[in-house]
Design a protein around this motif. Structure first.
Motif, PDB file in Angstrom:
ATOM      1  N   UNK A  60     196.896  79.551  81.224  1.00 24.29           N
ATOM      2  CA  UNK A  60     196.179  78.158  79.917  1.00 24.29           C
ATOM      3  C   UNK A  60     196.716  76.779  79.482  1.00 24.29           C
ATOM      4  N   UNK A  61     197.866  77.546  79.198  1.00 27.20           N
ATOM      5  CA  UNK A  61     198.427  76.224  78.361  1.00 27.20           C
ATOM      6  C   UNK A  61     198.533  75.131  79.569  1.00 27.20           C
ATOM      7  N   UNK A 108     189.967  73.355 101.622  1.00 23.33           N
ATOM      8  CA  UNK A 108     189.389  74.143 102.421  1.00 23.33           C
ATOM      9  C   UNK A 108     188.306  74.116 101.849  1.00 23.33           C
ATOM     10  N   UNK A 109     188.369  75.275 100.836  1.00 23.84           N
ATOM     11  CA  UNK A 109     186.735  76.060  99.975  1.00 23.84           C
ATOM     12  C   UNK A 109     186.576  74.510  98.948  1.00 23.84           C
ATOM     13  N   UNK A 110     187.440  73.903  98.478  1.00 23.38           N
ATOM     14  CA  UNK A 110     186.190  72.954  97.999  1.00 23.38           C
ATOM     15  C   UNK A 110     185.626  73.890  96.884  1.00 23.38           C
ATOM     16  N   UNK A 111     186.908  74.453  95.663  1.00 23.99           N
ATOM     17  CA  UNK A 111     186.558  74.732  94.708  1.00 23.99           C
ATOM     18  C   UNK A 111     185.937  73.817  93.305  1.00 23.99           C
ATOM     19  N   UNK A 112     185.036  74.247  92.692  1.00 18.19           N
ATOM     20  CA  UNK A 112     184.442  73.608  91.057  1.00 18.19           C
ATOM     21  C   UNK A 112     185.171  72.892  90.418  1.00 18.19           C
ATOM     22  N   UNK A 113     185.008  72.376  89.926  1.00 13.32           N
ATOM     23  CA  UNK A 113     186.490  72.124  88.526  1.00 13.32           C
ATOM     24  C   UNK A 113     185.860  72.609  87.314  1.00 13.32           C
ATOM     25  N   UNK A 114     186.443  73.233  86.536  1.00 13.27           N
ATOM     26  CA  UNK A 114     185.601  74.526  85.652  1.00 13.27           C
ATOM     27  C   UNK A 114     186.462  73.141  84.272  1.00 13.27           C
ATOM     28  N   UNK A 115     185.616  73.316  83.164  1.00  8.19           N
ATOM     29  CA  UNK A 115     185.937  72.584  82.239  1.00  8.19           C
ATOM     30  C   UNK A 115     186.061  73.335  81.217  1.00  8.19           C
ATOM     31  N   UNK A 116     186.601  72.739  79.778  1.00  7.20           N
ATOM     32  CA  UNK A 116     188.062  73.389  78.775  1.00  7.20           C
ATOM     33  C   UNK A 116     187.403  74.684  78.283  1.00  7.20           C
ATOM     34  N   UNK A 117     187.803  75.915  78.218  1.00 12.33           N
ATOM     35  CA  UNK A 117     186.736  76.791  77.190  1.00 12.33           C
ATOM     36  C   UNK A 117     186.122  76.594  76.374  1.00 12.33           C
ATOM     37  N   UNK A 118     185.216  77.408  76.268  1.00 12.11           N
ATOM     38  CA  UNK A 118     184.820  76.833  74.511  1.00 12.11           C
ATOM     39  C   UNK A 118     186.127  77.755  73.316  1.00 12.11           C
ATOM     40  N   UNK A 119     187.280  77.217  72.412  1.00 11.54           N
ATOM     41  CA  UNK A 119     187.429  77.628  72.097  1.00 11.54           C
ATOM     42  C   UNK A 119     186.785  79.039  70.956  1.00 11.54           C
ATOM     43  N   UNK A 121     184.768  80.993  71.988  1.00 13.93           N
ATOM     44  CA  UNK A 121     184.265  82.462  72.644  1.00 13.93           C
ATOM     45  C   UNK A 121     185.847  83.115  74.173  1.00 13.93           C
ATOM     46  N   UNK A 122     187.106  81.718  73.800  1.00 12.92           N
ATOM     47  CA  UNK A 122     188.013  82.180  74.038  1.00 12.92           C
ATOM     48  C   UNK A 122     188.694  83.157  73.233  1.00 12.92           C
ATOM     49  N   UNK A 123     188.658  82.659  72.165  1.00 13.94           N
ATOM     50  CA  UNK A 123     189.115  83.727  70.666  1.00 13.94           C
ATOM     51  C   UNK A 123     188.552  85.230  70.650  1.00 13.94           C
ATOM     52  N   UNK A 124     186.709  84.983  70.600  1.00 11.07           N
ATOM     53  CA  UNK A 124     186.381  85.818  71.169  1.00 11.07           C
ATOM     54  C   UNK A 124     186.776  87.147  72.431  1.00 11.07           C
ATOM     55  N   UNK A 125     186.977  86.291  73.560  1.00  6.60           N
ATOM     56  CA  UNK A 125     187.997  86.565  74.500  1.00  6.60           C
ATOM     57  C   UNK A 125     188.633  87.617  74.083  1.00  6.60           C
ATOM     58  N   UNK A 126     189.397  86.997  73.764  1.00  8.74           N
ATOM     59  CA  UNK A 126     191.074  87.723  73.247  1.00  8.74           C
ATOM     60  C   UNK A 126     191.226  88.796  72.155  1.00  8.74           C
ATOM     61  N   UNK A 127     190.145  88.855  71.396  1.00 10.49           N
ATOM     62  CA  UNK A 127     189.740  89.611  70.311  1.00 10.49           C
ATOM     63  C   UNK A 127     189.136  90.985  71.083  1.00 10.49           C
ATOM     64  N   UNK A 128     188.731  90.987  71.749  1.00 13.67           N
ATOM     65  CA  UNK A 128     187.996  92.155  72.615  1.00 13.67           C
ATOM     66  C   UNK A 128     188.943  92.333  72.867  1.00 13.67           C
TER      67      UNK A 128
END
Length: 172
Positions: A60-61, A108-119, A121-128
């Motif tokens: 994450x950091x 080779x696989x050319x993955x898509x860039x991911x935006x910074x996660x919504x703060x 949502x991240x906090x809720x995920x960590x709490x769960x």
């Protein structure tokens, strides 16, 4: 000219970096100074993509710092990368080699860039996640209590009460 991609293998102390198509590699410390040095090294290269493996939050950091510096970042499922390495016949596992495999995967696989996660949502995920951990610890301690000797019962009861208290505080 081929597009530059970067693979970064993470550990608590160090970041191993691999560059493709140049096959360059180096390491920086996994701390604020090392992250700043990494940004300064990568920005002039204008990589198409920087890939890291998800590693229990250690990524994450690094991902946040790189995204805030304007670099495209993809955080990958480690199993997907390991399967890719196996398909290429790479069975050895070192930090430097893992960084090279990540860079090759990006190429080779050319993955898509991911935006910074919504703060939020991240906090809720960590709490769960924390709630789930507390429930698992409660279950384990209750199971231990059934077979624990009498002299250990009061300690287990205290720990169960503390865990229950933490769970209730989290639920609030």
């Amino acid at each position: 000219m081929s597009k530059v991609v970067v693979g970064i293998d993470l550990s608590k102390a160090r970041l191993d970096v691999a560059l493709r198509p140049e096959d360059a590699s180096w390491s920086v410390t996994n701390d604020p100074a090392g992250l700043q040095a990494l940004v300064e090294q990568l920005k002039p290269l204008a990589p198409q993509m920087v890939v890291l493996e998800a590693s229990g939050g250690l990524e994450r950091p690094v991902a946040t710092t790189l995204r805030r510096a304007g670099l495209a970042v993809a955080v990958l499922n480690p199993r997907r990368v390991r399967d890719f390495a196996r398909a290429m016949g790479i069975l050895a596992k070192t930090d430097r080699l893992d960084a090279a495999v990540l860079a090759r995967f990006a190429q080779v696989m050319e993955p898509e860039a991911q935006p910074e996660p919504d703060e939020s949502k991240t906090q809720l995920k960590e709490l769960l996640l924390r709630r789930h951990q507390l429930l698992e610890m409660l279950t384990a301690e209750r199971n231990r209590q059934r077979t624990a000797p009498p002299w250990m019962q009061s300690e287990l009861e205290e720990h169960l009460a503390w865990l229950q208290e933490r769970l209730e505080a989290l639920d609030e």
